[in-house]
Structures are given as structure tokens and as C-alpha cells.
Design a protein around this motif. Structure first.
Motif, PDB file in Angstrom:
ATOM      1  N   CYS A  76      33.429  40.022  37.544  1.00  0.00           N
ATOM      2  CA  CYS A  76      33.437  40.288  36.747  1.00  0.00           C
ATOM      3  C   CYS A  76      33.964  38.367  36.748  1.00  0.00           C
ATOM      4  O   CYS A  76      33.189  37.935  35.327  1.00  0.00           O
ATOM      5  N   ARG A  84      30.555  36.652  36.896  1.00  0.00           N
ATOM      6  CA  ARG A  84      30.183  37.308  36.449  1.00  0.00           C
ATOM      7  C   ARG A  84      30.276  35.660  34.378  1.00  0.00           C
ATOM      8  O   ARG A  84      29.399  35.638  33.927  1.00  0.00           O
ATOM      9  N   SER A  85      31.377  35.656  34.367  1.00  0.00           N
ATOM     10  CA  SER A  85      31.759  35.139  33.328  1.00  0.00           C
ATOM     11  C   SER A  85      31.668  32.972  33.249  1.00  0.00           C
ATOM     12  O   SER A  85      31.920  32.573  32.759  1.00  0.00           O
ATOM     13  N   HIS A 111      24.583  37.977  31.407  1.00  0.00           N
ATOM     14  CA  HIS A 111      25.735  39.017  30.837  1.00  0.00           C
ATOM     15  C   HIS A 111      26.919  39.366  31.145  1.00  0.00           C
ATOM     16  O   HIS A 111      27.037  39.354  32.275  1.00  0.00           O
ATOM     17  N   ARG A 112      28.073  39.889  30.469  1.00  0.00           N
ATOM     18  CA  ARG A 112      29.711  40.187  31.023  1.00  0.00           C
ATOM     19  C   ARG A 112      29.037  41.703  31.751  1.00  0.00           C
ATOM     20  O   ARG A 112      28.264  42.357  31.316  1.00  0.00           O
ATOM     21  N   THR A 118      30.688  45.461  31.363  1.00  0.00           N
ATOM     22  CA  THR A 118      30.327  46.542  30.789  1.00  0.00           C
ATOM     23  C   THR A 118      32.106  47.268  31.301  1.00  0.00           C
ATOM     24  O   THR A 118      32.025  47.069  32.202  1.00  0.00           O
ATOM     25  N   GLN A 153      32.294  48.244  34.318  1.00  0.00           N
ATOM     26  CA  GLN A 153      32.810  48.506  35.099  1.00  0.00           C
ATOM     27  C   GLN A 153      33.889  49.933  35.414  1.00  0.00           C
ATOM     28  O   GLN A 153      33.975  49.846  36.532  1.00  0.00           O
ATOM     29  N   ALA A 187      24.255  44.132  33.932  1.00  0.00           N
ATOM     30  CA  ALA A 187      24.191  43.377  33.202  1.00  0.00           C
ATOM     31  C   ALA A 187      23.281  43.130  32.717  1.00  0.00           C
ATOM     32  O   ALA A 187      23.169  42.575  31.665  1.00  0.00           O
ATOM     33  N   CYS A 220      25.426  45.438  26.414  1.00  0.00           N
ATOM     34  CA  CYS A 220      25.431  44.336  26.737  1.00  0.00           C
ATOM     35  C   CYS A 220      26.102  42.955  25.924  1.00  0.00           C
ATOM     36  O   CYS A 220      24.286  42.233  25.151  1.00  0.00           O
ATOM     37  N   CYS A 221      27.109  42.010  26.295  1.00  0.00           N
ATOM     38  CA  CYS A 221      27.291  41.380  25.889  1.00  0.00           C
ATOM     39  C   CYS A 221      27.158  40.002  26.370  1.00  0.00           C
ATOM     40  O   CYS A 221      27.769  39.539  27.572  1.00  0.00           O
ATOM     41  N   VAL A 268      27.897  35.876  27.164  1.00  0.00           N
ATOM     42  CA  VAL A 268      29.006  35.188  27.299  1.00  0.00           C
ATOM     43  C   VAL A 268      28.519  33.989  26.283  1.00  0.00           C
ATOM     44  O   VAL A 268      27.810  33.465  26.549  1.00  0.00           O
TER      45      VAL A 268
END
Length: 276
Positions: free
Chosen positions: A87, A90-91, A97-98, A100, A104, A264, A273-274, A276
Motif C-alpha cells: 500500500c 502504491r501511494s 490506483h490505491r 482497495t 487487501q 489496482a 478503484c480510487c 491517489v
């Protein structure tokens, strides 16, 4: 903390350097979570192998039901540390994308299954052939150390100076990079750590095919050449052999599900999928 304070200061003042300090902060967070992963595997994973090896040699008197629950919690904690690293990584990449919450959860099954199976099989082998198991792990560690050290733009750039705008590689043997590669290679005994940007498909395929061959070899050798005169030990060895197979299959299936449906970068309908 330093970058966090800078972000707040420049954010209040409306300075454009805010984004630069934010990027530096999230990249340092990736390095921090990687160190947490290394620490957990250096301590918890090796200690768990030792405890399970003693369990197979000494029988049920050496453990309680509470101890077995602690073992399960240890494996889940190792898997969760890997998820935290994924995570954080990814950030630090704004073009991706993050991961989810559902993703996870799938990753938790993936890492718990593969790491748990690996620890079980090493402990089973160590209870039967401690010297050969040690030599096999040492050979595995040496090969992974060499592989990690020679990865382009990999370990050479861990915790690199932020003033260096481009990734570089030393022209000669870098002692600190070699030592870092040797430490990270211990984690590779249990799971693959993606510490460099780029496509991971071929790396994961190579690693898990190799892990499947190694796990299968240990199981075959233990079934046909393992010896135990204690009836309890024989019974529990059979149980844990089956458990290791089920765990590994669960982990591999979860990994395939993750990359096929929940990854992601995949635009799926089941998971939002949100970016960043």
C-alpha cells in the motif's frame, strides 16, 4: 516528521514546494515500511520456524492451543506487514490506483497462505534433516543475495539521497548495498518483495514457480525419506503436510484472483478503484 512539518508549513504559505516535500515523504514511508518487513521476517519468521521444529521433535507437550493461535497470528502479522508495504509503495506512485480494502483482503489470503506454507515446510524439513535444511537455506540465501544485488536500479537506490535526480549504479562493489541485499535476501526465503518500480509479472512468475518446485521437493523427500519413530509425530507430520499444501494452493489462487480481478490497475466493476 521533517517532511510532514515542511508540508504543513508550505501548505499554509501556499508554496509550490509542498508537492515536492509530499513526494519525498511518501517515498521515505516506502523505505520505512520495507524496513518493518525486513525486521519482522528476521525475527518473527525465524523464531516461528525454530518453535515449530521443536514442536515436531518434542511432541504435543511442547505447545498448547494458545501457542498454536500465536503461531497463526504471527503468520497473519507477517502477511499484513507485506500488505502495508504494498500500500505504501502504491501511494508513492501517483500514476497508479490505491489498493482497495477488498484487494487487501485477497492479498491477506495470498501472503498468509504462501508464507505459512513456506514456514511449515522449512520446519518439517529442519525436524528431519537439520544440517541439510541449514545448507539448503544458506544456498538459497546466497543466490538471492547475488540476484538482488545485480538487479538494475534496485538495491543500489534504496534510501538514496533525495538530491540525486537520477537512479545510479556504482561502478565497483558497494559494501552497504551488498549488505542490504544480503539482509533482503533472507525475506526472499519466504516471499517476494518488489523493491523497484516496473512490471512485476515475470518476477512473480519466476519466483513462485521456483517456490513451487522447492516446496514440492521438500514434501516428496519428507514423504519418502522422512523417518519418525514417535506415533504422535508421524500423525502430526501428515496433518501439517496436508495443511502446507492447502495453504500454498490457497495463497496461489488468491494471488491469481487478485491480479485477474482486483489488481489496482484493472478497471473492475466489483471494486471501486480510487486514484491517489
Amino acid at each position: 516528521m521533517y517532511y510532514g512539518v515542511k508540508i504543513r508549513m508550505y501548505g499554509i504559505n501556499g508554496n509550490e514546494d509542498n508537492l515536492r516535500y509530499y513526494n519525498a515523504m511518501v517515498k521515505d514511508n516506502v523505505n520505512l515500511t520495507l524496513l518493518i518487513v525486513i525486521r519482522s521476517f528476521l525475527f518473527s519468521a525465524l523464531l516461528l520456524i525454530l518453535k515449530m521444529t521443536l514442536f515436531f521433535n518434542q511432541g504435543s507437550d511442547s505447545v498448547t492451543h494458545w501457542t498454536i493461535l500465536v503461531w497463526c497470528y504471527t503468520v497473519i502479522s507477517l502477511a499484513w506487514n507485506m500488505i502495508g508495504y504494498q500500500c505504501a509503495e502504491r501511494s508513492a506512485q501517483p500514476d497508479k490506483h490505491r489498493i482497495t480494502k477488498f484487494g487487501q483482503g485477497i492479498m491477506l489470503l495470498w501472503y498468509s497462505g504462501t508464507i505459512g506454507a513456506r514456514i511449515l515446510l522449512i520446519a518439517i524439513a529442519a525436524s528431519q534433516w537439520p544440517l541439510y535444511t541449514f545448507l539448503g537455506c544458506m544456498l538459497n540465501w546466497i543466490l538471492w543475495t547475488a540476484w538482488i544485488y545485480n538487479q538494475k536500479d534496485g538495491a543500489h537506490n534504496f534510501c538514496r539521497e533525495l538530491t540525486r535526480s537520477e537512479l545510479t549504479e556504482p561502478a565497483h562493489l558497494d559494501l552497504w548495498t551488498f549488505l542490504f541485499s544480503a539482509v533482503l535476501a533472507e525475506v526472499y526465503t519466504f516471499t517476494l518483495v518488489n523493491f523497484k518500480e516496473g512490471s512485476t509479472f515475470l518476477r512473480y512468475c519466476f519466483y513462485y514457480v521456483l517456490m513451487t518446485l522447492q516446496n514440492g521437493t521438500v514434501l516428496i523427500l519428507d514423504i519418502y525419506f522422512g523417518s519418525s519413530t514417535d506415533e504422535f509425530s508421524v500423525t502430526y507430520l501428515y496433518i501439517f503436510r496436508i495443511l502446507s499444501i492447502l495453504l500454498f494452493i490457497t495463497g496461489i489462487v488468491a494471488m491469481l484472483i487478485y491480479y485477474m480481478f482486483v489488481h489496482a490497475k484493472v478497471k473492475c466493476y466489483a471494486v471501486t478503484c480510487c486514484p491517489v
